[in-house]
Design an enzyme around this catalytic site. Structure first.
Site, mmCIF file in Angstrom:
data_model
loop_
_atom_site.group_PDB
_atom_site.id
_atom_site.type_symbol
_atom_site.label_atom_id
_atom_site.label_comp_id
_atom_site.label_asym_id
_atom_site.label_seq_id
_atom_site.Cartn_x
_atom_site.Cartn_y
_atom_site.Cartn_z
ATOM 1 N N GLU A 473 0.859 -1.250 0.011
ATOM 2 C CA GLU A 473 -0.065 0.089 0.001
ATOM 3 C C GLU A 473 0.965 1.262 0.001
ATOM 4 O OE1 GLU A 473 -3.406 -0.181 2.590
ATOM 5 O OE2 GLU A 473 -2.797 -2.222 3.092
ATOM 6 N N GLU A 791 1.843 -8.030 10.190
ATOM 7 C CA GLU A 791 0.451 -7.300 10.075
ATOM 8 C C GLU A 791 -0.337 -8.257 10.844
ATOM 9 O OE1 GLU A 791 -2.966 -5.666 7.137
ATOM 10 O OE2 GLU A 791 -1.255 -7.091 6.312
#
Length: 923
Positions: A473, A791
């Protein structure tokens, strides 16, 4: 408890150090006409009592009786475009014997202004003419250039440059400066940074050439999870002005229609897809550039350090697979690119595939980095991260793709017959060049490794803005930074970095007060009309506009960051307040058709990300979350942000608003208690009678209240009365034990879990969780070879299969526990800029030594302790202007001032040292 003080008298006076202009160690090309000046007082003194500033432009304060040494307003002659001055400072300080001594003069610091006004620019925006614009990810780089002649080499020369896209500037074939990815990432519709360069050493008498290489960058390249492109426009552009002074005469060369444009070796360049280069391509025939529309009003100088290559890594191994690929392992997950100096014979095409993990076949895998294609359900977008180069066979050819970035530990080098040696390929670590402030080490090597991987994960995500991940991202998510900023501010100087980002957050705010999830962004009009616009305005994400300025203020003492963001905070809180007062979740209506009085303080409607990624929790359902009742989470943040804003109002001298906000915060607190605190004092949810087992969403659309995360927030945000703290603490302990002594929190509550346990009578359990090495846990990451924070808690399975991003720093906020509890250094409640500190080591888990340091505004603080044969020895260094309260088990508290002190003490008993008030992080 009697400390031993190490004498510091009898030395030659030292000068003040760490001179700064606002938050910059190098103030070059700034556009503030009122810079604020700071310094650190000389070490070895008690406190500053006076100062004197002198500047090369004639400003001299004379002696000023004041202890102020941070953010002093410039008071010299009015500053204009191109003005430059050097300033120095000396101080008068109290010595340990009580006498006043004058310091030596500091080394000077230069401050130079850039171009302040649109009228200072004679240059015009230019760009390449593109009759047909290729698809995003396939757009080439262009060279924009001009030749000119100088009668003599200039005495002084500056280049002012910026772009719609990414640019590199060259003069006479030499790259200008060491900054990367210029002009950097900002919300371009409101702010576009201009870089100022000293180019005099590159210019010569006679013929000269200035050349810029221009690619898409953030301006029109693909970006983020959804790979949106053309976010700020469909055409790249470049703006530059060279100003050269020789013998008093000024020569100006600016971009205009006389500049030429030609092709480059860059076939395509995109931040997400990668960069393709063909060295066989000549620059070809040059044509004229075209004039572009571009703003001069949005141009701005730097407020944060630039982005640079800060470290280079050689491979730890290179392995040739049976398919011919050579797998390069850097031994560390990084952000940036590689420099490849072995390209093969002419015509050889080499492809580089970047990734964080290897598949079962030993090849680089990117499967876990593929974004979901929202436009085509069930399908995924290409992960990108792929560069290629075609060799021209020229001696000395080097491939370094500086117009893209990647997140990676491994590189699959494909198509190269030559065998790579370690010196042939170098990993270039690219980040905003932040100054280190903090350190930590202890006797437990796995905790040292955990600290190391958290630092790397943050650094990998500190490129221009605080991003969530450097591969999938590269986006400036608000939630990630509001969670991690206290940890980051301890380890690095992130004040300018955060100020720059907050400028974008404010610019991107919607008219109704909503703070968008990601900044920089194309602005309110674009994000408000996006099909996924409903995802914005979530608790825990939008609250960053309150918590981030507050944390930077606490770290630095700079109230300006509070004042700059005050209006945006109020608009955000206004949105929250209106939403709470005007809306009611349907589940509440089922229980009681008539709203109760407290319900106007419940924030229980709208989309919220919630706790996000709790272990064994439900899979995210973005559309379902629109109608779920996340009131137990959102109302907690309503309480916290209103409480912080009350404190901010007090700092800013807004007494009436502070009182009003304090009352609002208390009303929200009571409403939370009325709705989510059960009769037995435990945390629950009145509307969750049809609750499903475990974490997640109840059957009637309400979020389960009885979770680790909600108990943590109840204690950390001071949501429960003192009479219920024991019950909630016991509930949390039981939930942790029921989970097999594992973490059960997700995104939002994890940073507070261990401090809450330690401060409420269970430091031993906090250490058990810290040292847990089965999944989910921090040490599972360490034991499975992580070099950055994952994550997901199961980021790398026992068989090596990757899951989601392997480089998300938010869970790494746990290392603040190591600084504040294990080593024992924290700022005292009510203090800012580390003027008052508490030193309270709380050993556990068999750790026999720990040390931490932090270079705050007052100077260097050092804390270290060792345990030997049951005795603890603590050594602390307190900087000038600082008071330290030392707390050791079994000893009376000691208050000490500047100097180095040693304290002996017995090892605290297991579970000792409960200080319930410290659990309340909200003021």
């Amino acid at each position: 408890m009697e400390p031993t003080l190490t004498a510091t008298t009898g030395r030659r006076p030292l000068p003040p150090t760490r001179l700064r202009s606002d938050n910059l160690s190098r103030a070059f090309g700034i556009t503030s006409t009122a810079p604020r000046l700071s310094w650190t007082p000389p070490q070895g003194t008690l406190r500053q009592v006076a100062y004197q500033l002198t500047a090369s432009n004639g400003w001299d304060t004379g002696r000023v009786d004041s202890g102020t040494h941070g953010y002093l307003p410039y008071g010299g002659p009015a500053l204009g475009s191109r003005d430059r001055f050097e300033w120095s400072v000396r101080t008068w300080d109290l010595a340990p014997d009580g006498t006043e001594i004058a310091s030596a003069w500091s080394s000077p610091m230069s401050v130079e202004l850039g171009l302040l006004h649109p009228g200072d620019w004679s240059a015009r925006w230019i760009g390449p003419e593109e009759p047909v614009v290729p698809a995003p990810g396939n757009r080439p780089g262009y060279a924009l250039h001009r030749d000119f002649t100088l009668d003599a080499a200039p005495d002084l020369a500056r280049a002012y440059a910026t772009a719609h896209g990414i640019y590199e500037l060259f003069i006479n074939g030499e790259r200008v400066g060491d900054q990367q990815l210029t002009p950097g990432s900002t919300s371009y519709n409101s702010t576009l940074q201009v870089q100022t360069f000293d180019v005099a050493p590159l210019l010569r008498a006679g013929a000269n050439t200035v050349r810029a290489v221009l690619t898409d960058g953030w301006f029109r390249g693909s970006f983020g999870f959804t790979r949106d492109a053309d976010m700020y426009g469909t055409q790249t552009a470049f703006l530059a002005q060279l100003e050269m002074v020789s013998g008093g005469a000024r020569t100006v060369i600016g971009t205009d229609a006389s500049w030429l444009v030609s092709a480059t070796e860059i076939v395509s360049a995109d931040l997400m897809a990668g960069q393709q280069v063909d060295f066989r391509r000549g620059h070809g025939a040059a044509g004229h550039t075209v004039l572009r529309d571009g703003s001069f009003a949005t141009l701005s100088g730097p407020v944060a350090p630039p982005t640079r290559i800060v470290e280079e890594l050689l491979p730890v191994s290179i392995t040739r697979l049976s398919n011919g690929s050579q797998i390069v392992d850097l031994g560390q997950n990084i952000h940036g690119w590689v420099r490849l100096s072995r390209l093969g014979a002419a015509g050889t095409e080499v492809t580089l595939v970047y990734g964080e993990a290897l598949g079962a076949d030993g090849e680089v895998t990117q499967d876990h980095l593929r974004p979901i294609d929202f436009k085509n359900p069930g399908q995924f977008l290409d992960p990108g991260q792929r560069d290629s180069v075609v060799s021209a066979g020229t001696r000395g050819e080097v491939f370094e793709p500086r117009h893209t970035t990647h997140g990676f530990q491994y590189i699959s080098v494909q198509g190269l017959a030559d065998t790579l040696e370690p010196a042939d390929i170098v990993g270039c670590m690219v980040q905003t060049d932040l100054e280190r402030l903090g350190t930590f080490s202890c006797s437990e090597n796995r905790l040292n490794k955990l600290h190391d991987i958290v630092e790397w994960s943050f650094r990998d995500n500190a490129c221009e803005v605080p991003t969530d991940c450097p591969q999938r991202e590269k986006a400036g998510w608000t939630g990630d930074w509001q969670l991690f900023v206290p940890t980051a501010a301890y380890l690095f100087d992130v004040s300018g970095f955060s100020t720059k980002w907050l400028n974008d957050v404010r610019a991107d705010q919607w008219e109704n007060g909503v703070i968008v999830n990601i900044s920089p962004s194309p602005g309110p009009d674009a994000t408000r009309n996006d099909p996924m616009a409903f995802l914005n305005g979530s608790a825990g994400w939008g609250d960053a506009i309150v918590s981030v300025p507050w944390e930077i203020y606490l770290a630095t003492g700079d109230a300006k960051i509070l004042a700059e963001n005050w209006d945006a905070m109020n608009r955000w809180l206004g949105f929250v307040r209106r939403t709470a007062e005007e809306n009611r979740h349907p589940a509440r209506g089922t229980l009681c058709p008539t709203p109760e009085e407290h319900e106007k303080y419940l924030w229980d409607t709208g989309f919220h990300w919630g706790e996000w990624l709790e272990p064994d929790g439900p899979q995210p359902d973005l559309f379902g979350a629109r109608s779920a009742d996340h009131g137990i989470v959102a109302t907690a943040y309503y309480r916290r942000s209103s409480a912080i804003m009350a404190s901010i109002a007090s700092v800013l001298g807004r007494a009436a608003e502070a009182k009003e906000l304090g009352q609002l915060s208390e009303n929200v607190r009571r409403a939370w208690q009325r709705e989510y605190l059960q009769a037995d004092g435990t945390v629950g949810n009145r509307t969750a009678g049809n609750r499903t087992a475990g974490n997640g969403t109840a059957g009637n659309g309400s979020v389960d209240g009885g979770t680790q995360a909600n108990c943590v927030r109840a204690l950390a945000f001071d949501l429960v009365p003192d009479s219920a703290r024991a019950a909630v603490t016991n509930q949390l302990v039981n939930l942790v034990r029921e989970a097999g002594t594992h973490v059960g929190t997700g995104f939002l509550a994890t940073p507070y879990l261990l401090p809450v346990l330690a401060d409420n009578g269970h430091p031993g359990l906090a250490y058990e969780l810290l040292m847990q090495d089965s999944e989910p846990s921090w040490l599972a990451m360490v034991d499975r070879g992580a070099s950055t924070v994952w994550e997901a808690w199961n980021g790398l399975g026992p068989d090596g299969t990757p899951e989601a991003s392997l480089n998300h720093y938010s869970k790494g906020a746990v290392i603040s526990f190591l600084h504040r509890y294990t080593a024992g250094l924290r700022q005292a409640p009510g203090s800012a800029a580390y003027q008052r500190i508490i030193i309270e080591p709380r050993p556990g888990a068999g750790i026999t030594s720990a040390a931490t340091s932090h270079r705050g505004p007052q100077g260097l603080i050092e804390v270290g302790w060792t345990i030997d044969d049951g005795d603890l020895t603590l050594r602390v260094t307190v900087p000038p202007g600082t008071t330290a309260e030392v707390r050791l088990a079994g000893q009376p508290n000691a208050v000490v001032g500047p100097g180095t002190h040693t304290f002996p003490a017995a090892v605290p008993a297991r579970g000792a040292g409960t200080i319930p008030t410290l659990a309340r992080s909200a003021p």
